[in-house]
Write a protein that holds these residues in place. Structure first.
Motif, PDB file in Angstrom:
ATOM      1  N   LEU A 178       0.832  -1.201   0.000  1.00 31.42           N
ATOM      2  CA  LEU A 178       0.000   0.000   0.000  1.00 31.42           C
ATOM      3  C   LEU A 178       0.870   1.256   0.000  1.00 31.42           C
ATOM      4  CD1 LEU A 178      -2.868   1.258   0.263  1.00 31.42           C
ATOM      5  CD2 LEU A 178      -2.535   1.184   2.741  1.00 31.42           C
ATOM      6  N   THR A 179       1.861   1.273   0.862  1.00 29.85           N
ATOM      7  CA  THR A 179       2.752   2.433   0.951  1.00 29.85           C
ATOM      8  C   THR A 179       3.462   2.683  -0.374  1.00 29.85           C
ATOM      9  OG1 THR A 179       3.098   2.042   3.316  1.00 29.85           O
ATOM     10  CG2 THR A 179       4.727   3.403   2.171  1.00 29.85           C
ATOM     11  N   GLU A 180       3.948   1.619  -0.981  1.00 29.95           N
ATOM     12  CA  GLU A 180       4.652   1.749  -2.262  1.00 29.95           C
ATOM     13  C   GLU A 180       3.728   2.275  -3.350  1.00 29.95           C
ATOM     14  OE1 GLU A 180       7.056  -1.117  -5.436  1.00 29.95           O
ATOM     15  OE2 GLU A 180       6.744  -1.767  -3.371  1.00 29.95           O
ATOM     16  N   ALA A 181       2.484   1.786  -3.373  1.00 20.61           N
ATOM     17  CA  ALA A 181       1.545   2.227  -4.397  1.00 20.61           C
ATOM     18  C   ALA A 181       1.177   3.694  -4.220  1.00 20.61           C
ATOM     19  CB  ALA A 181       0.293   1.363  -4.356  1.00 20.61           C
ATOM     20  N   VAL A 182       0.988   4.120  -2.989  1.00 14.10           N
ATOM     21  CA  VAL A 182       0.638   5.518  -2.721  1.00 14.10           C
ATOM     22  C   VAL A 182       1.762   6.439  -3.195  1.00 14.10           C
ATOM     23  CG1 VAL A 182       0.266   7.213  -0.885  1.00 14.10           C
ATOM     24  CG2 VAL A 182      -0.920   5.012  -0.824  1.00 14.10           C
ATOM     25  N   THR A 183       2.990   5.977  -3.066  1.00 12.68           N
ATOM     26  CA  THR A 183       4.143   6.795  -3.459  1.00 12.68           C
ATOM     27  C   THR A 183       4.401   6.753  -4.954  1.00 12.68           C
ATOM     28  OG1 THR A 183       5.172   6.386  -1.304  1.00 12.68           O
ATOM     29  CG2 THR A 183       6.610   7.170  -3.082  1.00 12.68           C
ATOM     30  N   ASP A 184       4.328   5.546  -5.545  1.00 16.97           N
ATOM     31  CA  ASP A 184       4.758   5.370  -6.932  1.00 16.97           C
ATOM     32  C   ASP A 184       3.655   4.883  -7.872  1.00 16.97           C
ATOM     33  OD1 ASP A 184       7.398   5.999  -6.115  1.00 16.97           O
ATOM     34  OD2 ASP A 184       7.708   3.915  -5.496  1.00 16.97           O
ATOM     35  N   GLY A 185       2.460   4.611  -7.355  1.00 16.86           N
ATOM     36  CA  GLY A 185       1.430   4.003  -8.184  1.00 16.86           C
ATOM     37  C   GLY A 185       1.603   2.490  -8.211  1.00 16.86           C
ATOM     38  N   ILE A 186       0.657   1.792  -8.839  1.00 15.29           N
ATOM     39  CA  ILE A 186       0.745   0.332  -8.951  1.00 15.29           C
ATOM     40  C   ILE A 186       1.530  -0.012 -10.215  1.00 15.29           C
ATOM     41  CG2 ILE A 186      -0.527  -1.828  -9.194  1.00 15.29           C
ATOM     42  CD1 ILE A 186      -2.837  -0.581  -7.703  1.00 15.29           C
ATOM     43  N   ALA A 187       2.716  -0.556 -10.030  1.00 11.59           N
ATOM     44  CA  ALA A 187       3.542  -0.937 -11.171  1.00 11.59           C
ATOM     45  C   ALA A 187       2.934  -2.133 -11.888  1.00 11.59           C
ATOM     46  CB  ALA A 187       4.958  -1.267 -10.694  1.00 11.59           C
ATOM     47  N   ASP A 188       3.161  -2.219 -13.186  1.00 14.30           N
ATOM     48  CA  ASP A 188       2.611  -3.322 -13.972  1.00 14.30           C
ATOM     49  C   ASP A 188       3.070  -4.671 -13.434  1.00 14.30           C
ATOM     50  OD1 ASP A 188       1.278  -1.563 -15.600  1.00 14.30           O
ATOM     51  OD2 ASP A 188       2.796  -1.578 -17.188  1.00 14.30           O
ATOM     52  N   THR A 189       4.289  -4.718 -12.930  1.00  9.15           N
ATOM     53  CA  THR A 189       4.818  -5.990 -12.428  1.00  9.15           C
ATOM     54  C   THR A 189       4.110  -6.454 -11.153  1.00  9.15           C
ATOM     55  OG1 THR A 189       6.547  -4.732 -11.294  1.00  9.15           O
ATOM     56  CG2 THR A 189       7.100  -5.692 -13.439  1.00  9.15           C
ATOM     57  N   PHE A 190       3.408  -5.544 -10.469  1.00  4.31           N
ATOM     58  CA  PHE A 190       2.720  -5.909  -9.238  1.00  4.31           C
ATOM     59  C   PHE A 190       1.195  -5.897  -9.389  1.00  4.31           C
ATOM     60  CE2 PHE A 190       6.848  -4.624  -7.532  1.00  4.31           C
ATOM     61  CZ  PHE A 190       7.094  -5.665  -6.646  1.00  4.31           C
ATOM     62  N   ARG A 191       0.728  -5.580 -10.567  1.00  3.65           N
ATOM     63  CA  ARG A 191      -0.717  -5.474 -10.758  1.00  3.65           C
ATOM     64  C   ARG A 191      -1.412  -6.811 -10.545  1.00  3.65           C
ATOM     65  NH1 ARG A 191      -2.646  -0.897 -12.061  1.00  3.65           N
ATOM     66  NH2 ARG A 191      -4.845  -0.670 -12.558  1.00  3.65           N
ATOM     67  N   ASP A 192      -0.764  -7.895 -10.933  1.00  5.60           N
ATOM     68  CA  ASP A 192      -1.343  -9.223 -10.731  1.00  5.60           C
ATOM     69  C   ASP A 192      -1.565  -9.492  -9.247  1.00  5.60           C
ATOM     70  OD1 ASP A 192      -1.905 -12.082 -11.814  1.00  5.60           O
ATOM     71  OD2 ASP A 192      -0.427 -12.395 -10.233  1.00  5.60           O
ATOM     72  N   GLN A 193      -0.599  -9.091  -8.427  1.00  3.27           N
ATOM     73  CA  GLN A 193      -0.740  -9.290  -6.986  1.00  3.27           C
ATOM     74  C   GLN A 193      -1.938  -8.517  -6.434  1.00  3.27           C
ATOM     75  OE1 GLN A 193       1.313  -7.170  -3.538  1.00  3.27           O
ATOM     76  NE2 GLN A 193       2.814  -8.714  -4.136  1.00  3.27           N
ATOM     77  N   TRP A 194      -2.155  -7.303  -6.898  1.00  4.86           N
ATOM     78  CA  TRP A 194      -3.288  -6.505  -6.443  1.00  4.86           C
ATOM     79  C   TRP A 194      -4.617  -7.149  -6.850  1.00  4.86           C
ATOM     80  CZ3 TRP A 194      -3.684  -1.832  -3.694  1.00  4.86           C
ATOM     81  CH2 TRP A 194      -2.469  -1.284  -3.274  1.00  4.86           C
ATOM     82  N   ARG A 195      -4.667  -7.725  -8.047  1.00  5.54           N
ATOM     83  CA  ARG A 195      -5.903  -8.393  -8.482  1.00  5.54           C
ATOM     84  C   ARG A 195      -6.217  -9.570  -7.567  1.00  5.54           C
ATOM     85  NH1 ARG A 195      -3.202  -8.395 -13.888  1.00  5.54           N
ATOM     86  NH2 ARG A 195      -3.820  -6.464 -14.957  1.00  5.54           N
ATOM     87  N   ARG A 196      -5.206 -10.380  -7.275  1.00  2.00           N
ATOM     88  CA  ARG A 196      -5.430 -11.560  -6.442  1.00  2.00           C
ATOM     89  C   ARG A 196      -5.789 -11.168  -5.011  1.00  2.00           C
ATOM     90  NH1 ARG A 196      -3.649 -15.912  -9.463  1.00  2.00           N
ATOM     91  NH2 ARG A 196      -2.435 -15.224 -11.263  1.00  2.00           N
ATOM     92  N   ALA A 197      -5.096 -10.170  -4.489  1.00  2.00           N
ATOM     93  CA  ALA A 197      -5.395  -9.727  -3.131  1.00  2.00           C
ATOM     94  C   ALA A 197      -6.809  -9.171  -3.041  1.00  2.00           C
ATOM     95  CB  ALA A 197      -4.376  -8.681  -2.691  1.00  2.00           C
ATOM     96  N   THR A 198      -7.198  -8.348  -3.990  1.00  2.00           N
ATOM     97  CA  THR A 198      -8.513  -7.719  -3.951  1.00  2.00           C
ATOM     98  C   THR A 198      -9.628  -8.745  -4.056  1.00  2.00           C
ATOM     99  OG1 THR A 198      -7.609  -5.689  -4.924  1.00  2.00           O
ATOM    100  CG2 THR A 198      -9.998  -6.002  -5.062  1.00  2.00           C
ATOM    101  N   ALA A 199      -9.461  -9.740  -4.928  1.00  2.00           N
ATOM    102  CA  ALA A 199     -10.518 -10.740  -5.141  1.00  2.00           C
ATOM    103  C   ALA A 199     -10.851 -11.489  -3.861  1.00  2.00           C
ATOM    104  CB  ALA A 199     -10.097 -11.715  -6.238  1.00  2.00           C
TER     105      ALA A 199
END
Length: 484
Positions: A337-358
């Motif tokens: 969360l901290t990293e995303a707030v600072t730099d946005g969601i990088a493409d390399t981590f977008r898959d992780q966000w999808r799985r976590a959110t689901a």
């Protein structure tokens, strides 16, 4: 003589009060409470973000343009919240058209393999999405799942969901997640055989938690308690609790309640949960599944605390910073969360966000797996009848290695994308022939079986109503006596 009517009213009032007290005493107190409006809105925001990640009805994976296991997780999440009905229908149709892309290696030219856990999960999602599990893209998924159950004569493995393997595909990778989906899917489509429930209960240790893998040192292990130093897993326990609450099989409720008690003991001070092994740190996947299970078991205080922990990991337009455009998404852990707030969601981590959110939003919505698609989601749209192709269609050309995802599965560390349903290194192979399952079922031939109690407890209301009615009657009689 003038006092006789009053005595009769008093006697009637006493009987009514006793009846009301008896109703209160026998009414279950552990009913699931609805989530707060704030958490309901947060769940819908998360589902709306996840729906926007679908491309032509499919969620992409880290290595392929389509991840069928993740796409199924997304459909479950959308159905739980009632969000994006058109996206849900399109995704359900795509999944139905690619059954063998998910539960086999056919796309990679390796024939003869059928993944038991993937088949069971397909059976569940068909029911949850409002489709026909006996004709899902032309497949009778209930019959397919039943055919993959270990039959009588397999000893302590009887009732286990297994994979149809070949020499080229290696050993059976089925685990406790797969068994839970088998119980859930069968319960939702006509009834779960007692032996299927029994095998799931065998994975529970005396402490109350469930282990992830039913195999030890390359051989099937009879039970959790026979395994020395068995690792009990929050994710597996959460899934097992929900599966057991979906059936009225013998021993299911007791095992589910012990599992829920164990989950309560694992909850951290901030309401979060961690998994086991590399996922032992607090994470939103484990917290979402555990919170959903606690809600299903009537542990409302624990479920509410889990929802608070999940809400703290969600991006909003107010706190999102560089990731404000992804408001609604839920981070795997606070560092992400901290990293995303600072730099946005990088493409390399977008898959992780999808799985976590689901998985995380399930702990915010707090609709049990046994009720998704049956209850109208809080402030959401009812589950639409899914339109799916009547016959199986061709699969797309494979673009990655032959490893179809069988999720939701043990959560993974935040530094990489999850590896669905990792099989133990020494899982024994299963026979290439289809076992003949036992035909007995404990649930009725139709209907979802025993499901967790939902709604408000009515005992208190009944008591209040009877007392008010009785008191009113006494006052009426007294008023008439004064008038005469």
């Amino acid at each position: 003589m003038p006092t006789f009517p009053l005595r009769r009213i008093g006697a009637g009032l006493g009987a009514a009060t006793a009846t009301a007290l008896a109703i209160v005493a026998t009414t279950p107190l552990g009913v699931a409470a609805a989530p707060s409006p704030t958490h309901t809105a947060a769940a819908r925001d998360a589902a709306t973000w996840l729906a926007g990640e679908y491309v032509d009805g499919v969620l992409p994976g880290p290595f392929t343009p389509e991840d069928w296991g993740l796409s199924i997780d997304g459909v479950i999440a959308l159905a739980a919240t009632g969000v994006a009905g058109s996206t849900r229908q399109a995704a359900t149709a795509q999944i139905a058209a690619h059954v063998r892309s998910y539960n086999s290696y056919d796309d990679w030219g390796i024939e003869g393999f059928t993944d038991g856990g993937a088949t069971a999960k397909l059976l569940y999602v068909a029911a949850a999405a409002g489709a026909d599990p006996t004709d899902f893209g032309g497949w009778d998924l209930r019959a397919e799942t039943v055919a993959l159950l270990s039959a009588a004569g397999t000893g302590h493995q009887r009732g286990r969901i297994t994979s149809r393997t070949t020499e080229a595909t290696g050993p059976d990778p089925s685990n406790t997640f797969d068994q839970s989906f088998a119980v859930l899917g069968l319960a939702r489509s006509g009834g779960a055989p007692q032996e299927t429930v029994d095998f799931l209960i065998q994975q529970q240790c005396t402490a109350g938690g469930f282990r992830l893998y039913p195999d030890v040192d390359g051989a099937p292990s009879p039970s959790c308690d026979t395994q020395a130093n068995a690792t009990l897993d929050v994710d597996s326990t959460a899934m097992a609790v929900q599966a057991l609450l979906a059936t009225d099989a013998t021993g299911a409720d007791e095992a589910a309640q012990r599992g829920a008690d164990w989950l309560v003991a694992q909850q951290r001070a901030d309401g979060s949960f961690g998994g086991s092994g590399p996922t032992s740190g607090a994470n939103s996947n484990s917290t979402g599944l555990a919170g959903q299970a606690l809600a299903a078991a009537g542990r409302d205080a624990g479920a509410a605390r889990a929802a608070e922990a999940l809400a703290a990991l969600q991006l909003t337009t107010a706190n999102g910073g560089a990731a404000a455009a992804d408001a609604g998404a839920i981070a795997y852990a606070s560092e992400a969360l901290t990293e995303a707030v600072t730099d946005g969601i990088a493409d390399t981590f977008r898959d992780q966000w999808r799985r976590a959110t689901a998985q995380a939003l399930l702990g915010l919505a707090r609709v049990p797996l046994s009720r998704i698609g049956l209850d109208v989601p809080p402030s959401g749209e009812p589950t639409p009848s899914a339109t799916v192709p009547p016959t199986p269609t061709g699969s797309p050309s494979p673009t990655g290695p032959p490893s179809p995802s069988v999720s939701p599965t043990p959560t993974t560390a935040p530094t990489h994308s999850p590896t669905p349903s990792a099989s133990p290194s020494g899982t024994p192979p299963t026979p290439t022939t289809t076992p003949t399952p036992a035909a007995s079922v404990t649930s009725p031939a139709a209907g979802p079986g025993r499901l967790p109690t939902t709604g408000a407890a009515i005992g208190g209301y009944v008591l209040t109503a009877l007392l008010l009615l009785g008191g009113g009657a006494v006052l009426l009689v007294l008023g008439r006596r004064r008038a005469t």
